[in-house]
Every structure is written in C-alpha cells, then in structure tokens.
Design an enzyme around this catalytic site. Structure first.
Site, PDB file in Angstrom:
ATOM      1  N   SER A 173       0.856  -1.185   0.000  1.00  0.00           N
ATOM      2  CA  SER A 173       0.000   0.000   0.000  1.00  0.00           C
ATOM      3  C   SER A 173       0.892   1.233   0.000  1.00  0.00           C
ATOM      4  O   SER A 173       2.018   1.202   0.522  1.00  0.00           O
ATOM      5  CB  SER A 173      -0.898   0.015   1.242  1.00  0.00           C
ATOM      6  OG  SER A 173      -1.485   1.297   1.430  1.00  0.00           O
ATOM      7  N   TYR A 186      -1.149  -1.278  10.494  1.00  0.00           N
ATOM      8  CA  TYR A 186      -1.325  -1.594   9.068  1.00  0.00           C
ATOM      9  C   TYR A 186      -0.207  -0.958   8.248  1.00  0.00           C
ATOM     10  O   TYR A 186       0.357  -1.606   7.354  1.00  0.00           O
ATOM     11  CB  TYR A 186      -2.683  -1.092   8.602  1.00  0.00           C
ATOM     12  CG  TYR A 186      -2.974  -1.287   7.133  1.00  0.00           C
ATOM     13  CD1 TYR A 186      -3.462  -2.500   6.659  1.00  0.00           C
ATOM     14  CD2 TYR A 186      -2.780  -0.255   6.217  1.00  0.00           C
ATOM     15  CE1 TYR A 186      -3.742  -2.683   5.314  1.00  0.00           C
ATOM     16  CE2 TYR A 186      -3.055  -0.426   4.874  1.00  0.00           C
ATOM     17  CZ  TYR A 186      -3.537  -1.641   4.424  1.00  0.00           C
ATOM     18  OH  TYR A 186      -3.809  -1.818   3.088  1.00  0.00           O
TER      19      TYR A 186
END
Length: 281
Positions: A173, A186
């Site tokens: 990401s 995350y």
C-alpha cells in the site's frame, strides 16, 4: 512509366485496414500471453483481487479464486465462468495453515501446477494509533499481511519450481511510503512487504522465479472505504495526486498481468506504485 507504380499503390492496404489488422493481432496476442498458465490469487472475490483475477483470466490464465467466505467464492467463480473465463475457487483464510494447505491442494487438483501467486488478502481490524494497539491486533495484522504470503509461497514453491519459472506479486500500500496516523500497525505491515519483496526476489532469482510488489494508492473498494467515506481525508489525499481522483480496482490489474507475463521476464524486486502520483524517487 508511372502506371505500374500506381497499380502497386492500389494494391496496398489502406492505413485504416492495416491499423485494424494490427489491433486485431495485438488483442489476440494479449489474450493469449498467459495461456496454459495457472494463477493463485488470494483475497480475490471482490475489489482489487477480483479485478486482478479477471484480467489474468482474460489474458489466458486459469485462476484459482479464494477468500474467507464460501458464498463470495461461489459468486466470483460464477461471474468469471459466465464471461467465458477459466476459474476455480476455494475458501481460504490465509492466516490459517489448514486453509493454505487446502488452497494449494485445490490448485494442484484442478491444474497440476502453479505458475503465479498474487497475494492480495489483507486485514486492518483497527483504525487507530500504533502504540495503542493491543498485542492481539499486532499478531493478527502481521500474521495475515506479512507472514501468510511468505508461508503460502513456501508451500507453492516446489510446484512453481517444477514449471521451470514463475512470478509472485505481493500487494502492499502507498501507506508504506506515506503512513497515515489512523492506520497504525497496518502501515508497518505494508512497509514490511516492501522488504519481503526485495528479500524473496534475491532468494528466488536463481530459481527463475520473479517477485515484485504492487503498491496501490487509495482505491475505491470496500477495504478503502475508511478513507474514501471521509470527504476531508479524501480531499487531503488528493493534494498529493497528480491525477486528482481516487483509483479503481481495474487500475491495478493490467500491471499485475504484465508482471506475470514474459514481457517482464527481466524485472524482479520492484515495488511499483499505482497511486496517481509517485511516493518515491
């Protein structure tokens, strides 16, 4: 004197006709570039994962769909088969060893081998800061997002080696490069995937297995809704965008197909952003 030359000109195809033939040929080659290949795609019943699975199948591969819920697997496989594409599927929670074994078994049962592994499955059970995350949150995120892709690849590796070559695509990401405070652990897990890509690429290069990483920006999916539903956050993110829009799952699919194809046969260890802007040099 000029008549034979004039007649030769008349025999030449028109530019439009030549372009039409070229386009037809290009489209046929694109559809067949992954023919007779087998791709396992985790987290592939919706969003980015489903778009990737569909594109790989459109380019000729047989895809093995997986996610945590049987009804989602059944729906995704039915959609692809309804489009005339080759697909099978199975339930797989990548954080569970028995599910990973089942996924490998399904791929071998139906296909006899595996050429590509695309790891899309990921979790983020907490929107909050890193230091306020419990040990359980740390364990769950790192287990699913980082450890599971490596363990699944270790199980598939002998079967990829037997094919003579292969390709792996991990999915990180843009939060790995530009951490968002609300995404805490995350962010850390997605940064770890960049390093995992580099390490696996070095280890597997002698086996002719390439490892690259897709780094999506904010994509319009259920998973990304925590950001896209917050209009203030979305506008802040657009400050970075050259494209001034949120991405679509389809924006990621073509790159993955390319990375699996012979066209990318000399590319490995790359972390490639699909974000509407570049987060690194």
């Amino acid at each position: 004197m000029f008549r034979p030359l004039t007649l030769d000109w008349k025999r030449l195809p028109s530019p439009v006709a030549a372009l039409s033939v070229r386009r037809t040929s290009d489209e046929a080659n694109r559809r067949l570039k992954l023919a007779n290949k087998v791709a396992v795609v985790t987290g592939s019943t919706n969003g980015i994962g489903f778009s990737i699975a569909r594109r790989l199948a459109q380019d000729g591969a047989h895809v093995v769909i997986s996610s945590r819920k049987q009804q989602n697997v059944d729906r995704a496989v039915a959609m692809l088969r309804g489009e005339g594409l080759s697909a099978t599927g199975t339930v797989c929670h990548v954080g569970k060893a028995e599910d990973r074994e089942q996924l490998v078994a399904r791929a071998l049962e139906h296909c006899g081998g595996v050429d590509f592994l695309v790891c899309v499955a990921g979790v983020n059970p907490l929107v909050g800061s890193t230091l306020r995350s419990s040990e359980q949150i740390w364990d769950k995120i790192l287990s699913v997002n980082v450890k599971a892709p490596a363990l699944l690849l270790s199980q598939l590796l002998p079967h990829m080696e037997s094919r003579g070559q292969g390709a792996v695509v991990l999915v990180s990401s843009v939060a790995a490069y530009v951490p968002l405070p609300r995404l805490g652990v995350y962010n850390v897990s997605k940064t770890a995937l960049l390093g995992l890509t580099k390490t696996l690429a070095v280890e597997l290069a002698p086996k002719s297995i390439r490892v690259n990483c897709l780094v999506p920006g904010v994509i319009n999916t259920d998973f990304g809704r925590v950001l896209t539903e917050d209009s203030a956050c979305e506008e802040h993110l657009k400050y970075f965008y050259g494209m001034q829009r949120v991405g679509r799952p389809e924006d990621c699919a073509g790159l993955v197909s390319f990375l699996c194809s012979p066209e990318a046969s000399y590319i490995t260890g790359e972390n490639i952003a699909v974000a509407g802007w570049s987060p690194h040099l």
